[in-house]
Design an enzyme around this catalytic site. Structure first.
Site, short mmCIF file in Angstrom:
data_model
loop_
_atom_site.label_atom_id
_atom_site.label_comp_id
_atom_site.label_asym_id
_atom_site.label_seq_id
_atom_site.Cartn_x
_atom_site.Cartn_y
_atom_site.Cartn_z
N ASP A 1 -9.03 -6.31 -7.69
CA ASP A 1 -7.60 -6.22 -7.99
C ASP A 1 -6.79 -7.25 -7.20
O ASP A 1 -5.81 -7.80 -7.69
CB ASP A 1 -7.09 -4.82 -7.69
CG ASP A 1 -7.45 -3.83 -8.79
OD1 ASP A 1 -7.96 -4.27 -9.84
OD2 ASP A 1 -7.23 -2.62 -8.60
N GLY A 2 -7.19 -7.51 -5.95
CA GLY A 2 -6.47 -8.48 -5.13
C GLY A 2 -6.52 -9.87 -5.74
O GLY A 2 -5.51 -10.58 -5.78
N ARG B 1 -3.24 -11.97 -7.23
CA ARG B 1 -2.98 -13.34 -6.76
C ARG B 1 -2.96 -14.31 -7.93
O ARG B 1 -2.09 -15.19 -8.01
CB ARG B 1 -4.07 -13.73 -5.75
CG ARG B 1 -3.88 -15.09 -5.11
CD ARG B 1 -4.94 -15.28 -4.03
NE ARG B 1 -4.75 -16.51 -3.30
CZ ARG B 1 -5.44 -16.84 -2.22
NH1 ARG B 1 -6.37 -16.01 -1.76
NH2 ARG B 1 -5.24 -17.98 -1.59
N ASN C 1 2.76 -6.37 -7.81
CA ASN C 1 2.49 -5.05 -7.25
C ASN C 1 3.67 -4.48 -6.47
O ASN C 1 4.28 -3.50 -6.86
CB ASN C 1 1.26 -5.11 -6.33
CG ASN C 1 0.11 -4.28 -6.84
OD1 ASN C 1 -0.04 -4.08 -8.02
ND2 ASN C 1 -0.70 -3.80 -5.92
N ASP C 2 3.97 -5.13 -5.35
CA ASP C 2 5.00 -4.56 -4.48
C ASP C 2 5.59 -5.60 -3.54
O ASP C 2 5.01 -6.65 -3.27
CB ASP C 2 4.45 -3.38 -3.66
CG ASP C 2 3.17 -3.71 -2.91
OD1 ASP C 2 3.05 -4.82 -2.37
OD2 ASP C 2 2.26 -2.85 -2.85
N ASP D 1 8.71 3.24 9.45
CA ASP D 1 7.92 2.05 9.77
C ASP D 1 8.16 0.93 8.76
O ASP D 1 7.89 -0.23 9.04
CB ASP D 1 6.43 2.38 9.76
CG ASP D 1 6.00 3.17 11.00
OD1 ASP D 1 6.85 3.41 11.87
OD2 ASP D 1 4.82 3.55 11.08
N GLY E 1 -1.30 1.34 -5.59
CA GLY E 1 -1.68 0.61 -4.38
C GLY E 1 -1.11 1.23 -3.12
O GLY E 1 -1.28 2.42 -2.85
N TYR E 2 -0.40 0.43 -2.34
CA TYR E 2 0.16 0.88 -1.06
C TYR E 2 1.11 2.06 -1.27
O TYR E 2 1.16 2.99 -0.48
CB TYR E 2 0.89 -0.31 -0.42
CG TYR E 2 1.23 -0.15 1.05
CD1 TYR E 2 0.85 0.97 1.80
CD2 TYR E 2 1.93 -1.16 1.72
CE1 TYR E 2 1.16 1.08 3.13
CE2 TYR E 2 2.24 -1.05 3.06
CZ TYR E 2 1.86 0.07 3.76
OH TYR E 2 2.18 0.18 5.10
N LEU F 1 0.90 4.50 -3.37
CA LEU F 1 0.11 5.73 -3.47
C LEU F 1 -0.37 6.17 -2.09
O LEU F 1 -0.32 7.35 -1.74
CB LEU F 1 -1.07 5.52 -4.41
CG LEU F 1 -2.02 6.71 -4.60
CD1 LEU F 1 -1.28 7.91 -5.18
CD2 LEU F 1 -3.18 6.32 -5.51
#
Length: 277
Positions: A62-63, A67, A132-133, A162, A174-175, A177
């Protein structure tokens, strides 16, 4: 489809064994296959992306797919992921099935699915696109930061946290979730805002229209001190931030186009991936 652009994650196919197999199969069938040219950091070299490509085959996880989507922004080329990774929410084809997938592309017109992208910028510090984000997080010492969230110029909420994740529907698995945010059907068009480790009990994710404009402001620290943070776009292009800086986020005019070969629903795919099968 006749013309294929091959993008390989060298870490996952170090000797290009799989890549060369795919290129050879494409050429054996009378089609054109062109391998992407990359620099030492794995970025596609500017100016080397050919015109007239019918499909980009992305070999990796996925990365790699995310990209590649960003690097092909503006080329209007649909992407098909060949999974050399693990989960593979975005990669449509398992590596052992690449021949049957290519046969389908050679002889029929596949379904093309469009995914929302977004643009983010920091004044005087550049603009980047994300599939994605976009994530704003603290830098330095282990302490929370005050974040102010504005929507269409009006204050929506403030967090002691944070960080803050602004996700597209594609990015919700992703992040977002991992931080406790909701999963959204990926062809939808909306923003999801999820705080990271907020210091409150009632800070849930917020879902907004894709037509909204979002601003994330770095607030002042305790006793008026200047806080340090950073923003990343799909985990890259890090830009440092300090108190008073704002990240402006809106829906991009471009979309990422995915080649869809499977008739499996997103719900079924999600069910399988969540079980780790």
């Amino acid at each position: 489809m006749d013309n294929f652009y091959i993008i390989t994650n060298k870490l996952k196919d170090a000797d290009f064994c799989i890549t060369n197999e795919i290129l050879e199969y494409i050429r054996q069938n009378g089609k054109t296959g062109i391998l992407s040219q990359k620099d030492e950091e794995g970025n596609i070299i500017a100016g080397t992306i050919p015109e007239g490509m019918d499909c980009a085959l992305v070999l990796g996880g996925d990365g790699t797919f995310i990209r590649s989507a960003r690097e092909l922004e503006g080329y209007n080329v649909p992407l098909l992921g060949v999974n050399l990774g693990t989960l593979g929410y975005l990669t449509e084809v398992e590596v052992q099935d690449f021949r049957s997938a290519l046969d389908t592309l050679f002889h029929s017109r596949p379904v093309i699915e469009e995914r929302m992208m977004m643009r983010g910028k920091v004044q005087y510090m550049g603009e980047h696109v994300a599939l994605n984000d976009i994530v704003v997080t603290r830098e330095g010492s282990l302490r929370v930061i005050h974040f102010n969230i504005y929507v269409n110029g009006e204050l929506l909420n403030s967090y002691e946290a944070d960080g803050v994740i602004i996700s597209t529907p594609t990015g919700t698995t992703g992040y977002n979730l991992s931080a406790g945010g909701p999963i959204v059907e990926p062809t939808a068009s909306m923003f999801v805002i999820t705080p990271i480790c907020p210091h409150a009990l009632n800070t849930s994710s917020i879902v907004l229209s894709s037509e909204d404009t979002i601003e994330v402001e770095i607030g002042k620290g305790r006793y008026g001190r200047v806080e340090h943070a950073s923003v990343t776009f799909d985990g890259t292009n890090t830009i440092p931030l300090v108190t008073g800086n704002r990240v402006f986020i809106k829906k991009a005019s471009e979309t990422t186009k995915l080649v869809k070969l499977s008739k499996e629903s997103f719900m079924k795919t999600l069910r399988k991936k969540m079980k780790g099968n």
